[in-house]
Design a protein around this motif. Structure first.
Motif, mmCIF file in Angstrom:
data_model
loop_
_atom_site.group_PDB
_atom_site.id
_atom_site.type_symbol
_atom_site.label_atom_id
_atom_site.label_comp_id
_atom_site.label_asym_id
_atom_site.label_seq_id
_atom_site.Cartn_x
_atom_site.Cartn_y
_atom_site.Cartn_z
ATOM 1 N N LEU A 185 41.478 29.080 27.744
ATOM 2 C CA LEU A 185 42.327 29.856 28.778
ATOM 3 C C LEU A 185 42.617 31.174 28.939
ATOM 4 C CD1 LEU A 185 41.883 29.763 31.524
ATOM 5 C CD2 LEU A 185 44.925 29.071 31.472
ATOM 6 N N ARG A 186 41.868 32.100 29.349
ATOM 7 C CA ARG A 186 41.663 33.410 29.065
ATOM 8 C C ARG A 186 42.091 34.100 30.998
ATOM 9 N NH1 ARG A 186 37.148 37.133 25.774
ATOM 10 N NH2 ARG A 186 38.876 38.451 26.353
ATOM 11 N N GLY A 187 43.124 35.002 31.337
ATOM 12 C CA GLY A 187 43.801 35.020 32.300
ATOM 13 C C GLY A 187 42.358 35.155 33.121
ATOM 14 N N ARG A 188 42.478 34.553 34.775
ATOM 15 C CA ARG A 188 42.282 34.487 35.672
ATOM 16 C C ARG A 188 42.150 35.975 36.435
ATOM 17 N NH1 ARG A 188 38.854 32.170 32.110
ATOM 18 N NH2 ARG A 188 38.257 29.961 32.323
ATOM 19 N N GLY A 189 42.937 37.007 36.258
ATOM 20 C CA GLY A 189 42.688 37.991 36.925
ATOM 21 C C GLY A 189 42.206 38.805 37.155
ATOM 22 N N PRO A 213 38.307 44.267 46.574
ATOM 23 C CA PRO A 213 36.982 44.456 47.307
ATOM 24 C C PRO A 213 35.659 43.275 46.130
ATOM 25 C CG PRO A 213 38.152 46.638 46.585
ATOM 26 C CD PRO A 213 38.794 45.637 45.771
ATOM 27 N N GLY A 214 35.737 42.798 47.015
ATOM 28 C CA GLY A 214 34.504 41.299 46.293
ATOM 29 C C GLY A 214 35.597 40.228 45.936
ATOM 30 N N THR A 215 36.788 39.962 45.832
ATOM 31 C CA THR A 215 37.439 38.815 45.160
ATOM 32 C C THR A 215 38.071 38.062 46.464
ATOM 33 O OG1 THR A 215 37.872 40.590 43.238
ATOM 34 C CG2 THR A 215 39.290 38.155 43.426
ATOM 35 N N CYS A 216 37.470 36.541 46.267
ATOM 36 C CA CYS A 216 38.607 36.354 47.381
ATOM 37 C C CYS A 216 38.040 34.692 47.111
ATOM 38 C CB CYS A 216 36.737 36.274 48.915
ATOM 39 S SG CYS A 216 34.906 35.869 47.798
ATOM 40 N N LYS A 217 38.721 34.109 45.477
ATOM 41 C CA LYS A 217 38.460 32.801 45.313
ATOM 42 C C LYS A 217 39.591 32.254 45.184
ATOM 43 C CE LYS A 217 39.311 34.965 40.490
ATOM 44 N NZ LYS A 217 40.981 33.930 40.012
ATOM 45 N N MET A 227 32.374 44.710 33.452
ATOM 46 C CA MET A 227 33.837 43.954 32.531
ATOM 47 C C MET A 227 33.341 42.600 34.066
ATOM 48 S SD MET A 227 36.594 46.524 33.155
ATOM 49 C CE MET A 227 36.074 48.131 34.053
ATOM 50 N N LEU A 228 33.432 41.383 33.491
ATOM 51 C CA LEU A 228 33.900 40.354 34.136
ATOM 52 C C LEU A 228 34.450 40.460 35.078
ATOM 53 C CD1 LEU A 228 32.518 37.217 33.858
ATOM 54 C CD2 LEU A 228 35.052 36.304 33.097
ATOM 55 N N GLY A 229 35.927 41.049 35.091
ATOM 56 C CA GLY A 229 36.089 41.159 35.882
ATOM 57 C C GLY A 229 36.982 39.621 36.544
ATOM 58 N N THR A 230 36.616 39.607 38.066
ATOM 59 C CA THR A 230 37.851 38.337 38.885
ATOM 60 C C THR A 230 36.297 37.536 39.225
ATOM 61 O OG1 THR A 230 37.474 39.470 40.924
ATOM 62 C CG2 THR A 230 39.581 39.486 40.026
ATOM 63 N N ARG A 231 35.745 37.753 38.956
ATOM 64 C CA ARG A 231 33.668 37.356 38.620
ATOM 65 C C ARG A 231 33.606 37.362 40.446
ATOM 66 N NH1 ARG A 231 36.682 33.255 38.012
ATOM 67 N NH2 ARG A 231 38.160 34.039 37.053
ATOM 68 N N ALA A 232 33.768 39.142 40.784
ATOM 69 C CA ALA A 232 33.700 39.026 42.200
ATOM 70 C C ALA A 232 32.350 38.954 42.527
ATOM 71 C CB ALA A 232 34.719 40.045 43.089
ATOM 72 N N LEU A 233 31.278 38.035 42.526
ATOM 73 C CA LEU A 233 29.509 39.181 42.458
ATOM 74 C C LEU A 233 29.410 39.483 44.305
ATOM 75 C CD1 LEU A 233 29.080 35.561 40.405
ATOM 76 C CD2 LEU A 233 29.325 38.145 39.959
ATOM 77 N N GLN A 234 29.672 40.965 44.036
ATOM 78 C CA GLN A 234 29.295 41.003 45.266
ATOM 79 C C GLN A 234 27.632 41.615 45.227
ATOM 80 O OE1 GLN A 234 32.275 44.055 47.116
ATOM 81 N NE2 GLN A 234 32.727 43.660 45.448
ATOM 82 N N ILE A 235 26.214 41.244 45.760
ATOM 83 C CA ILE A 235 25.497 41.548 46.311
ATOM 84 C C ILE A 235 24.936 41.969 46.975
ATOM 85 C CG2 ILE A 235 23.071 40.303 45.697
ATOM 86 C CD1 ILE A 235 25.099 39.716 43.937
ATOM 87 N N PHE A 236 23.744 43.640 46.608
ATOM 88 C CA PHE A 236 23.576 44.381 47.557
ATOM 89 C C PHE A 236 21.676 44.586 47.767
ATOM 90 C CE2 PHE A 236 28.103 45.802 46.369
ATOM 91 C CZ PHE A 236 28.443 45.965 47.885
ATOM 92 N N ASP A 237 21.647 44.582 48.587
ATOM 93 C CA ASP A 237 19.601 44.408 48.340
ATOM 94 C C ASP A 237 19.493 46.118 48.464
ATOM 95 O OD1 ASP A 237 19.717 45.426 51.326
ATOM 96 O OD2 ASP A 237 18.886 42.797 51.621
ATOM 97 N N GLU A 238 18.184 46.176 48.792
ATOM 98 C CA GLU A 238 17.378 48.008 49.087
ATOM 99 C C GLU A 238 17.862 48.330 49.770
ATOM 100 O OE1 GLU A 238 15.865 45.196 49.091
ATOM 101 O OE2 GLU A 238 14.474 45.662 50.992
#
Lengths: 435, 265
Positions: free
Chosen positions: A53-57, A89-93, A312-323
Motif C-alpha cells: 500500500l502506497r499513500g493515496r493522498g 482540484p479534480g480530486t473527489c474520492k 504523476m499519478l497523484g490522486t487519480r483525479a481524472l479531469q477530462i476536457f474535450d476539444e
C-alpha cells in the motif's frame, strides 16, 4: 488477473443507510479490528508494508514504511492524524467515501492507531463539506457506543480517543505539515523538514499523517491479508484505488479499480467522451500533475508509468476536457487558484504565482507577446524546486505541460487578439444555449 | 432544531458561549488546537468573527489577540463582515468553470445585483444571501457544483441556480442534492464547531455519480479477488501472521530508504 473494476471501499455505498454502524457491521465491518487487536502491533505494520500500500493522498509513499519510522522508544505520546482535507482540484474520492461509509475510515483509524501505538487520533476534515463532517462525527460517536473506541477496546487493554476536527478553508492544509499547524490552532503554513512528522509532528511528538483512502484501505488488508491486496495492481503499485472521472465524459463518477488500469478503459466504462466530441487533454491526478493528451490513453495508471509519461499519478483525479475547452483559460484559472492558495510563507511561491497570473492573463486576452511564453517558462523554472513546499511546484505543472503540448494554441490567442474559444460550447448545458 | 445560542442583551457573548468555547479547547491535549472550531462556534453565535470574539479566544487560550487575528485572516471560511442567512458558493475552479460554473456565477451576480463576497441587502420578509465564488469542493463528478451553507448542490445550470437563490430568499425549504434540508449558515457553523444538529441521517449515502463504477461492476459480475475467508485455506489472522514472517528483509530495506524517501502523502 483481477477484474477490471474491484469495488472494495466503494462496495457498500449503495446500501440503505450505508453510513450507519449497523449496515457496516452487517457487511462484515469491524471484524478486521478484532483480528488486529489479537495481533502484535509490529505485525500489522509488517502486513501493511507487505501489502505494498502506497499513500493515496498523491505522493505514493509506502504507508507501512511511514508507520515504521515512528520511534517507539520516544517517550512522547504518538499520534495518528488523518488528512481529510481533500482539496486538490479534480480530486473527489475521500469526500464521497466519508459520506457513504465513514465507518471504513473509523475502523482504519483504530487499527492504524493500534499499530503505531497511538492513543489519540485526529480526523482533519476540510470545513466546506458539512454533511461529511456530520457523518464522520456520528460514526465516531457510534463507534464509541459500540466499544470500538474509548477505554479498553474489546477487552484488549488498548485505549483510543478520536477527535473530528473541521478545517476552515485552506488548500495548503492538505500539505501534511501545514495541516499540523492548522490542527495546532495556527496559520496553515508548512514546516521545515527535517524533522519529519514521524519524529516531531503534532505537539512535536511522533505523528503519522495519512490520507483518508490510505487509512480506509487498512481494514481490508488486515481482514483479507497482504497477499490479497498485493494480488491487485502492478509490480510496484499494488492494490486498488478509487479513480475519479470528471468533466467531458458521458458518465462521470467514481470507479474503483486495480492500479494500472488505463484511461482508455475507464473512459470506455464511462460511456466515452461527451457525445460528438473528442478528448483534448486530461489530468491524471489533479491540477498539480502535468496534463496529458490523447496520446497517453494507454498509459497504465500506476505511479511508475504515469511518471514515465512525464506526469504523476497523484490522486487519480481524472479531469477530462474535450476539444471545446481552451487550454489557456483552463491553465490561467488553475494558476489563479494557486495564487489564491499560496500561504505566503516563501517568496518563490508567493511572488511567483502572482506574476504567473499577470503573464497568463495577457496571453489569454490576446494582449501578450510570443516572448511571454519564454517569460512564463523562466518564472516556472524559478519556482519549481525552489518553493518551500509542493504547492509552488504544483503551480508550474499545468503551465509547463500545456506549453509543451499546446504551444500553438497560446500563439493562436495572440494572432486572434483574444481567446478563440466560445466558452458556452464547453458547458454541460451547451445544447440549451447556456440558459 | 436548536437555534444557535443567543447573545446577551448588550450584544456581548453569553456565559453559555464562553462555557462552550472552554469545552472545545478541552477536547485537545493542547488547548490552542481548539482555535479553529472555536472560531466556527463564534461565527454561529455572532454571524461573523468579531473583535470581541477574537479577544475571547485570546483570553481562553492565553495567546495574544494578534495571534488569533492572524489565524482568522488566514482561513477563507472565517468572515469579518456579517454573512447572510445563506452563503451561496459557486465553484469556479477550472473544471466547474469550463462545465458552466463561470456562466452560473455571472448569472447570479446579475440576478442578485451583488458582486463576489457581497451580501444582498436586508429586505423585510426575505432571507439574505452572501455570494462567493469558491475553489474546488471535491465534487467534480457533479460539475458544475454550488454549495449552499457548505451543502452540495450538484449539476447546476444558470436556470436552476437562479431558481435556487429565489427559493432561498423566499424562505422555502431547500434540500441539498446530496445532503439534508439546508439549515442557516449560523446553524451549520455550529456543526463545524463539533455540535451535531441531528440532520446526519438525512440525504442519501451516495449520489448517482458516486455509484457509477459500482453499478457497472455489479452488472458485469466484477469483484475484488475472493478472500481467504471464503476459501478453505485459513482465517485472515493466519494470513497476516504468515505475512509477518517475511518481515526481516523488508525492515532492512526500510532503513536504507529512510533518508531518501520521506514525502507528503
Amino acid at each position: 488477473m483481477a477484474d477490471t473494476l474491484t469495488p472494495v471501499l466503494t462496495a457498500d455505498w449503495a446500501d440503505e443507510q450505508s453510513w450507519k454502524l449497523a449496515t457496516y457491521e452487517r457487511n462484515g465491518g469491524y471484524r478486521a479490528l478484532r483480528t488486529a487487536l489479537r495481533m502484535a502491533p509490529d505485525d500489522i505494520i509488517t502486513a501493511v508494508k507487505d501489502s505494498g500500500l502506497r499513500g493515496r493522498g498523491g505522493a505514493g509513499f509506502p504507508t507501512g514504511m511511514k508507520w515504521g519510522f515512528i520511534p517507539q522508544d520516544n517517550p512522547n505520546p504518538k499520534y495518528l492524524v488523518v488528512n481529510a482535507d481533500e482539496s486538490e482540484p479534480g480530486t473527489c474520492k475521500d469526500i464521497p467515501l466519508m459520506m457513504a461509509s465513514p465507518h471504513t475510515l473509523v475502523e482504519g483509524v483504530v487499527i492504524s492507531s493500534f499499530a503505531i501505538r497511538a492513543n489519540r487520533a485526529f480526523i482533519y476534515i476540510r470545513g466546506e463539506v458539512v454533511h461529511v463532517v456530520r457523518r464522520v462525527q456520528a460514526a465516531v460517536a457510534e463507534a464509541y457506543a459500540a466499544g470500538h473506541l474509548g477505554r479498553n477496546i474489546h477487552g484488549s487493554g488498548y485505549d483510543l480517543d478520536v477527535v473530528v476536527h473541521a478545517g476552515a478553508g485552506a488548500y495548503i492544509c492538505g500539505e501534511e505539515t501545514a495541516l499540523l499547524e492548522g490542527l495546532e490552532g495556527r496559520r496553515g503554513q508548512p514546516r521545515l523538514r527535517p524533522p519529519f512528522p514521524a519524529v516531531a509532528g503534532l505537539y512535536a511528538s511522533p505523528t503519522v499523517i495519512n490520507n483518508v483512502e490510505s487509512i480506509a484501505s487498512v481494514p481490508s488488508i488486515v481482514g483479507n491479508g497482504a497477499e490479497w491486496f498485493a494480488s491487485m495492481g502492478t509490480e510496484k503499485s499494488k492494490g486498488f484505488g478509487i479513480f475519479s472521472l470528471s468533466g467531458h465524459v458521458a458518465n462521470p463518477g467514481q470507479y474503483e479499480a486495480p492500479l494500472g488500469v488505463t484511461l482508455r478503459t475507464l473512459i470506455d466504462l464511462a460511456g466515452g467522451v461527451r457525445h460528438g466530441h473528442e478528448l483534448k487533454f486530461w489530468t491524471p491526478g489533479g491540477s498539480s500533475t502535468p496534463i496529458l493528451t490523447a496520446e497517453h490513453l494507454d498509459v497504465p495508471l500506476d505511479f511508475e508509468a504515469v511518471a514515465g509519461a512525464g506526469s504523476m499519478l497523484g490522486t487519480r483525479a481524472l479531469q477530462i476536457f474535450d476539444e471545446t475547452t481552451c487550454v489557456v483559460r483552463s491553465v490561467l484559472r488553475w494558476t489563479e487558484f494557486y495564487k489564491h492558495e499560496s500561504c505566503g510563507k516563501c517568496t518563490p511561491c508567493r511572488e511567483g504565482t502572482y506574476w504567473l497570473v499577470q503573464v497568463l492573463t495577457k496571453l489569454e486576452n490576446g494582449t501578450g507577446q510570443e516572448k511571454d511564453l519564454g517569460v512564463l517558462l523562466d518564472q516556472c523554472d524559478n519556482i519549481l524546486g525552489r518553493a518551500f513546499c509542493a504547492l509552488g511546484d504544483g503551480a508550474t505543472s499545468p503551465i509547463t505541460s500545456s506549453i509543451e503540448y499546446f504551444r500553438d494554441e497560446y500563439l493562436q490567442h495572440l494572432t486572434n487578439g483574444g481567446c478563440p474559444f466560445d466558452p458556452v460550447a464547453s458547458t454541460l448545458f451547451a445544447a440549451e444555449g447556456a440558459r | 432544531m436548536t437555534e444557535a445560542p443567543p447573545t446577551t442583551s448588550d450584544g456581548g457573548l453569553s456565559d453559555e458561549t464562553f462555557a462552550e468555547l472552554h469545552e472545545i479547547a478541552a477536547r485537545y491535549p493542547e488547548a490552542r488546537s481548539g482555535l479553529l472550531p472555536m472560531l466556527h462556534l463564534l461565527q454561529s453565535v455572532q454571524g461573523r468573527v468579531t473583535p470581541e470574539g477574537i479577544e475571547a479566544c485570546a483570553d481562553i487560550l492565553g495567546i495574544s489577540a494578534a495571534e488569533v487575528a492572524g489565524v482568522v485572516t488566514f482561513y477563507t471560511m472565517y468572515k469579518r463582515r456579517p454573512v447572510g442567512d445563506y452563503h451561496v458558493g459557486v465553484c469556479t475552479n477550472t473544471l466547474c468553470a469550463v462545465m458552466g460554473g463561470d456562466a452560473i456565477f455571472e448569472r447570479l451576480k446579475e440576478h442578485l445585483g451583488i458582486g463576489n463576497d457581497e451580501t444582498t441587502p436586508e429586505t423585510p420578509g426575505q432571507r439574505s444571501i452572501t455570494l462567493e465564488h469558491v475553489e474546488c469542493n471535491a465534487a467534480c463528478d457533479y460539475a458544475p457544483v454550488m454549495m449552499v451553507n457548505w451543502e452540495f448542490m450538484d449539476n447546476m445550470t444558470p436556470q436552476s441556480a437562479t431558481e435556487l437563490v429565489d427559493d432561498l430568499r423566499e424562505g422555502k425549504e431547500i434540500r441539498s442534492t446530496r445532503g439534508p434540508r439546508i439549515a442557516t449558515w449560523r446553524e451549520v457553523e455550529r456543526v463545524l464547531a463539533g455540535y451535531p444538529d441531528g440532520r446526519v441521517d438525512e440525504g442519501p449515502g451516495a449520489g448517482p455519480a458516486s455509484l457509477v463504477g459500482l453499478g457497472i461492476a455489479r452488472e458485469r459480475g466484477w469483484t475484488a479477488p475472493a478472500t481467504h475467508e471464503q476459501g478453505p485455506t485459513g482465517s485472515p489472522a493466519d494470513t497476516a501472521t504468515e505475512a509477518a514472517e517475511q518481515a526481516d528483509t523488508s525492515r532492512a530495506e526500510t532503513e536504507t530508504k529512510q533518508e531518501e524517501g520521506h514525502q507528503d502523502g
